[in-house]
Design a protein around this motif. Structure first.
Motif, PDB file in Angstrom:
ATOM      1  N   UNK A  12       0.823  -1.202   0.000  1.00  0.00           N
ATOM      2  CA  UNK A  12       0.000   0.000   0.000  1.00  0.00           C
ATOM      3  C   UNK A  12       0.867   1.266   0.000  1.00  0.00           C
ATOM      4  N   UNK A  13       1.827   1.312   0.944  1.00  0.00           N
ATOM      5  CA  UNK A  13       2.704   2.481   1.013  1.00  0.00           C
ATOM      6  C   UNK A  13       3.580   2.586  -0.239  1.00  0.00           C
ATOM      7  N   UNK A  14       4.064   1.439  -0.678  1.00  0.00           N
ATOM      8  CA  UNK A  14       4.922   1.427  -1.867  1.00  0.00           C
ATOM      9  C   UNK A  14       4.154   1.937  -3.091  1.00  0.00           C
ATOM     10  N   UNK A  15       2.895   1.524  -3.189  1.00  0.00           N
ATOM     11  CA  UNK A  15       2.052   1.970  -4.301  1.00  0.00           C
ATOM     12  C   UNK A  15       1.920   3.480  -4.326  1.00  0.00           C
ATOM     13  N   UNK A  60       5.968   9.570  -7.215  1.00  0.00           N
ATOM     14  CA  UNK A  60       6.896   9.597  -8.355  1.00  0.00           C
ATOM     15  C   UNK A  60       6.141   9.736  -9.671  1.00  0.00           C
ATOM     16  N   UNK A  61       4.916   9.198  -9.706  1.00  0.00           N
ATOM     17  CA  UNK A  61       4.086   9.400 -10.886  1.00  0.00           C
ATOM     18  C   UNK A  61       4.269   8.371 -11.989  1.00  0.00           C
ATOM     19  N   UNK A  62       4.745   7.189 -11.624  1.00  0.00           N
ATOM     20  CA  UNK A  62       4.833   6.118 -12.626  1.00  0.00           C
ATOM     21  C   UNK A  62       3.429   5.657 -13.003  1.00  0.00           C
ATOM     22  N   UNK A  63       3.312   4.991 -14.156  1.00  0.00           N
ATOM     23  CA  UNK A  63       1.982   4.561 -14.620  1.00  0.00           C
ATOM     24  C   UNK A  63       1.645   3.187 -14.047  1.00  0.00           C
ATOM     25  N   UNK A  64       0.535   3.089 -13.329  1.00  0.00           N
ATOM     26  CA  UNK A  64       0.142   1.764 -12.813  1.00  0.00           C
ATOM     27  C   UNK A  64      -0.249   0.854 -13.974  1.00  0.00           C
ATOM     28  N   UNK A  65       0.254  -0.371 -13.978  1.00  0.00           N
ATOM     29  CA  UNK A  65      -0.029  -1.301 -15.071  1.00  0.00           C
ATOM     30  C   UNK A  65      -1.164  -2.238 -14.712  1.00  0.00           C
ATOM     31  N   UNK A  66      -1.172  -2.651 -13.441  1.00  0.00           N
ATOM     32  CA  UNK A  66      -2.180  -3.612 -13.004  1.00  0.00           C
ATOM     33  C   UNK A  66      -2.742  -3.137 -11.671  1.00  0.00           C
ATOM     34  N   UNK A  67      -3.976  -3.500 -11.407  1.00  0.00           N
ATOM     35  CA  UNK A  67      -4.547  -3.175 -10.102  1.00  0.00           C
ATOM     36  C   UNK A  67      -4.893  -4.465  -9.362  1.00  0.00           C
ATOM     37  N   UNK A  68      -4.873  -4.398  -8.057  1.00  0.00           N
ATOM     38  CA  UNK A  68      -5.362  -5.515  -7.252  1.00  0.00           C
ATOM     39  C   UNK A  68      -6.688  -5.059  -6.642  1.00  0.00           C
ATOM     40  N   UNK A  69      -7.312  -5.964  -5.897  1.00  0.00           N
ATOM     41  CA  UNK A  69      -8.577  -5.630  -5.237  1.00  0.00           C
ATOM     42  C   UNK A  69      -8.456  -4.386  -4.380  1.00  0.00           C
ATOM     43  N   UNK A  70      -7.266  -4.234  -3.779  1.00  0.00           N
ATOM     44  CA  UNK A  70      -7.129  -3.204  -2.765  1.00  0.00           C
ATOM     45  C   UNK A  70      -6.366  -1.968  -3.241  1.00  0.00           C
ATOM     46  N   UNK A  71      -5.830  -2.001  -4.444  1.00  0.00           N
ATOM     47  CA  UNK A  71      -5.081  -0.817  -4.894  1.00  0.00           C
ATOM     48  C   UNK A  71      -4.183  -1.143  -6.075  1.00  0.00           C
ATOM     49  N   UNK A  72      -3.044  -0.453  -6.131  1.00  0.00           N
ATOM     50  CA  UNK A  72      -2.109  -0.709  -7.222  1.00  0.00           C
ATOM     51  C   UNK A  72      -1.373  -2.017  -6.994  1.00  0.00           C
ATOM     52  N   UNK A  82       8.938  -5.050 -13.208  1.00  0.00           N
ATOM     53  CA  UNK A  82       9.876  -5.304 -14.298  1.00  0.00           C
ATOM     54  C   UNK A  82       9.537  -4.493 -15.549  1.00  0.00           C
ATOM     55  N   UNK A  83       8.239  -4.319 -15.768  1.00  0.00           N
ATOM     56  CA  UNK A  83       7.831  -3.525 -16.935  1.00  0.00           C
ATOM     57  C   UNK A  83       8.153  -2.044 -16.737  1.00  0.00           C
ATOM     58  N   UNK A  84       8.292  -1.642 -15.470  1.00  0.00           N
ATOM     59  CA  UNK A  84       8.571  -0.235 -15.186  1.00  0.00           C
ATOM     60  C   UNK A  84      10.070   0.064 -15.093  1.00  0.00           C
ATOM     61  N   UNK A  85      10.837  -1.039 -15.142  1.00  0.00           N
ATOM     62  CA  UNK A  85      12.287  -0.859 -15.016  1.00  0.00           C
ATOM     63  C   UNK A  85      12.784   0.034 -16.148  1.00  0.00           C
TER      64      UNK A  85
END
Length: 875
Positions: free
Chosen positions: A532-535, A542-554, A562-565
DNA sequence: AGTATCACG
DNA sequence: ACGTACGTGATACTG
């Protein structure tokens, strides 16, 4: 005075549910009885489990209701009630009368409205209420005081909707369920809703705007889209739908709470109806229960000193343990029983008495047990060998149906076979912090009832196994394997504490360094282990683009990161931190905690747990020690032989699952490839890409390997596309090419699904079964899952059968040759041994030979091996 | 107690 | 349109 508890039942809904859930049964007079029978089962369960003080069964009154004035097509297009069901309502009502449960219906109103009104009244009086229906509409009534239970699967399986559960499941409050129906409609009631809006869209809209009214108040803010157009065009329909879905909570009912008092059933009257309808099993069960309840006062003898007269040639042997950690837990009592003898000795004293020990170690004295492996391991702790174990209830039940797993206690296991005279463990010991051993009398009684259950169930369960041709699998494979596994567990594997501690110190230093770097890059300090905090840091600060979401958040899972590397330097640091953190917490600290005084870890193999027939390993799990990444692999340096100058020897089956598939499918090309010992992934690449052997490059082979995995798992284009990071179309093309190249495999996969649909289960080469009730489900997801399982289980399960057979053979071979070599671990397709150097030469020949010849398939089995001073060195 | 993550075959 | 790879167990976090 106990607190009042009100149960409100939607009669029509449950009757329909019962009717459609059960096949159309008739009694000798030709009266249909399935709905009545199902309804009875439900009542029986509700009454037993809820113990209500007040009850009501509400019925729909007739054809028209006040809702038809609003919307004339309400409930239109519905199939007429089948006559086979209509005729049963009279019996159901009679039955309800016999149960002495009040019934009520009200002209122009539906059962929902009666229930809604009464639950409101109960709420105002602060009375705990349970609403039971098959209709999810009713969940709008959930509150702190009111739980709504909806039938889930079958007839007695209920799902409890509380406000927090609804929040979790839909992200909505109970009241918003009405708004959801307003937007999405309800086909079964012919409530239109907004066309094109389904559950997902409705939830999204409501989490933004709360209500239907809220949606339309903010409609102008919404971006132009198809959805917006539809919402605008159907505003009126949305409001009407919401109104239709709203349960009336102030209906003019004439019953009061006082009149709903439930005195309990008139069992005589109930039995008469059961008799008339020929509900034989219910009658028998009920008779059995009253009979068996007297059985509870069985006489037992508390023994302080064993005598010859206590022992028989065939007895139940039971050890009552405090918890499931049988390598360390306390022995509370030892029980020996037959149908007429019942002896119990407190604590572990039995093991130190020579007469008892002699009986225990006498192979000709048969012992019926609940968990042979556990009892063997416990006996060993006291220097005794358990011999002559002739029956294991856990294993027998698991073989008959692997969904009956050892994680259930004896009480729920016995229930599967219609035996109910055992208490649940939790009922005897309590749970959580309150768990403790009961007083002697209660403890002895409980242990004795379990022993009696084992005694009683041997014959029927074995008969069942013979009927399904699974007796050999149980008796010649699983039962002997239990002893082999028990031996391995008790012997344990040595783990070098110092090696782990040294790695721990180094890791700790690196982790603090990385943590500081990450905090510096983030510009603040936070808990990296909290997704949660990391998200928040990654995707908001930082404003990176979220690729996937979980039930509870990013989602911050590795494949996402790895895709954001490359987008930000923090990503690779986080990945490294996660990797090392895992090593530290699970494999350094976790493993250190599991080292016993003898310097070894003693895992427990769960032999009756997995759905496929594999083993699993716990406390610690030794089947997932790192290997893929070098840093983790070093953990294996801590696994060492227990004697100086011995070596660790590891042997693994090469491609066992693909070989099994070749054998089962008899695909010509695949069989030949293995017979000629070709590189299977290269071979696959040649066929899928249509190229010659020397044209297959690294990437093609990698893709082919992924396709092979996919095939084993029950392929889907989506799954393959994820694993190869390609598009679904490309993945679909790979699969198509594969199945054309290997038509035998295609036929095998199709056949797996067809036979599962026909028989309800799939089987392995040794006749292990897995039932797949969902294979005929109308739910796309459930069915898809069952279909993939139908393809995967015969393969994974047969591979499990084979290595189990190899382990038994191996154990016998080591014994008969008088070798000192010890089998230590099994990791699904590999066996780990420790070997004195002077046996090494023999073992190098023997182990592969035994493993390769465990069974005969139409393709050869191939075993690779290696040895070294630690587990790490066996590469 | 449930969820997310990640270790293995 | 749906929404996925098969089988496990341990840990940390969070409500």
């Amino acid at each position: 005075m106990t607190n009042p508890k009100l149960v409100l039942i939607d009669g029509n809904s449950l009757a329909y549910r019962a009717f459609f859930a059960l096949p159309l049964l008739t009694n000798e007079q030709g009266i249909h009885t399935n709905a009545t029978y199902g309804f009875t089962m439900m009542l029986q369960k509700i009454v037993e489990e809820e113990q209500p003080t007040h009850m009501l069964i509400a019925w729909d009154a007739g054809k028209t209701t006040f809702r038809h004035a609003t919307f004339s097509e309400y409930k239109g297009g519905r199939q007429k009630t089948p006559p086979e069901l209509s005729e049963q309502f009279a019996y159901i009502r009679k039955l309800v009368d016999a149960y002495q449960i009040p019934q009520y219906e009200l002209d122009q109103y539906e059962a929902d409205d009666i229930i809604g009104t009464l639950s409101r009244i109960a709420e105002e009086k602060n009375i705990e209420t349970i609403v039971i229906s098959g209709d999810k509409d009713l969940t709008q009534l959930a509150s702190d005081k009111t739980t709504v239970q909806i039938t889930k699967k079958g007839i007695t399986d209920l799902e409890s909707y509380t406000p927090s559960y609804i929040q979790e499941k839909y992200g909505l409050t109970p009241i918003q369920i009405i708004d959801m129906k307003g937007l999405m409609g309800d086909t079964s009631d012919n409530i239109p809703g907004v066309p094109g809006v389904g559950e997902k869209t409705a939830i999204k809209l409501l989490s933004a705007y709360e209500t239907v009214e809220g949606v339309y108040a903010h409609i102008d803010e919404m971006k132009a889209s198809k959805m917006k157009e539809k919402l605008v065009a159907n505003e009126e329909l949305a409001y009407i739908s919401k109104q239709l879905a709203t349960i009336e909570r102030a209906a003019p009912i004439e019953v009061t709470l006082d009149t709903l008092h439930y005195p309990g059933p008139d069992m005589e009257a109930v039995h008469e109806i059961w008799h008339q309808l020929q509900f034989k099993t219910l009658l028998e069960k009920s008779a059995f229960q009253t009979e068996a309840k007297e059985l509870k006062d069985i006489d037992f003898e508390v023994i302080s000193s064993w005598e010859d007269s206590h022992f028989e040639d065939d007895m139940t042997f039971h050890i009552e343990l405090y918890d499931e950690h049988y390598h360390t837990t306390e022995v509370l009592a030892v029980v020996l029983a037959t149908d007429s003898k019942h002896y119990v000795m407190k604590g572990d004293a039995a093991f130190s008495q020579p007469l008892f020990k002699a009986w225990l170690e006498d192979d000709s004295k048969q012992k019926r047990c609940y968990d042979v492996k556990a009892f063997q391991a416990v006996s060993k702790r006291f220097g005794c060998e358990l011999k002559g174990a002739s029956f294991d209830l856990v294993l027998a039940a698991y073989i008959s149906d692997p969904s009956i797993s050892s994680s259930q206690d004896l009480a729920s296991l016995a229930k599967h076979f219609g035996y109910t005279e055992v208490d649940e463990e939790e009922a005897v010991y309590g749970k959580g912090a309150k768990k403790k051993a009961p007083e002697d009398e209660a403890l002895f009684h409980h242990a004795l009832r379990k022993a009696t259950a084992v005694w009683e169930l041997k014959e029927p369960v074995e008969a069942k196994l013979k009927e399904t041709k699974q007796y050999d699998l149980y008796h010649e494979l699983e039962l002997p394997l239990a002893s082999v596994l028990g031996e391995m567990e008790s012997f344990g594997i040595k783990v070098d504490r110092e090696t782990l501690e040294k790695m721990g110190v180094e890791l700790k230093g690196r982790l603090t360094e990385i943590e500081q770097r990450i905090h510096a890059m983030a510009g603040e300090s936070f808990n990296i282990n909290s997704p949660k905090q990391l998200g928040v840091i990654l995707f908001e600060k930082i404003g990176l683009t979220p690729i996937k979401k979980t039930k509870t958040g990013y989602s911050t899972a590795a494949d996402v990161l790895e895709k954001l590397q490359g987008e930000h330097e923090i990503i690779s640091e986080i990945l490294l931190y996660r990797q090392l953190g895992k090593l530290q917490s699970t494999y350094i600290e976790g493993l250190l905690k599991e080292i016993h005084d003898d310097g070894k870890v003693h895992t427990r193999y769960q032999q009756a747990l997995t759905s496929t027939g594999r083993l699993s390993s716990i406390n610690p799990n030794l089947q997932n020690i790192p290997i893929r990444i070098e840093e983790g692999r070093k953990i294996r340096q801590a696994f060492v032989p227990s004697e100086k100058e011995w070596v660790v020897f590891a042997a693994d089956y090469s491609q066992i699952e693909l070989r099994v598939m070749a054998h089962m499918s008899q695909d010509e090309k695949l069989v030949r490839a293995f017979q000629e010992d070709r590189d299977i992934h290269t071979q696959t690449a040649m066929d899928v890409f249509g190229v010659a052997a020397d044209e297959v490059d690294g990437n093609m082979r990698r893709a082919a390997k992924a396709v092979n995995f996919g095939i084993i798992y029950g392929i889907s284009d989506y799954g393959l596309s994820q694993s190869l990071n390609i598009t679904r179309k490309e993945a679909a093309l790979f699969i198509d090419n594969y199945l054309t190249s290997f038509p035998g495999v295609k036929h095998f996969m199709d056949d797996a699904i067809t036979s599962a649909k026909r028989d309800g289960f799939v089987t392995t080469i040794m006749n292990r079964r897995r039932y797949l009730p969902d294979i005929t489900s109308s739910n796309f997801n459930l069915r898809g899952f069952a279909e993939r399982t139908a393809m995967n289980t015969p393969i994974q399960g047969s591979a499990a059968d084979i290595i189990k057979k190899a382990m038994i053979d191996m154990d016998r071979e080591l014994e008969s040759r008088g070798l000192k070599t010890k089998m230590l671990l099994q990791v699904h397709d590999e066996l780990i041994f420790e070997v004195p150097v002077d046996e090494l030469e023999e073992i190098q020949k023997l182990v592969p030979e035994v493993m390769e010849n465990a069974v005969e398939l139409s393709v050869p089995l191939k075993v690779d091996f290696a040895f070294g001073t630690t587990w790490y060195e066996t590469k």
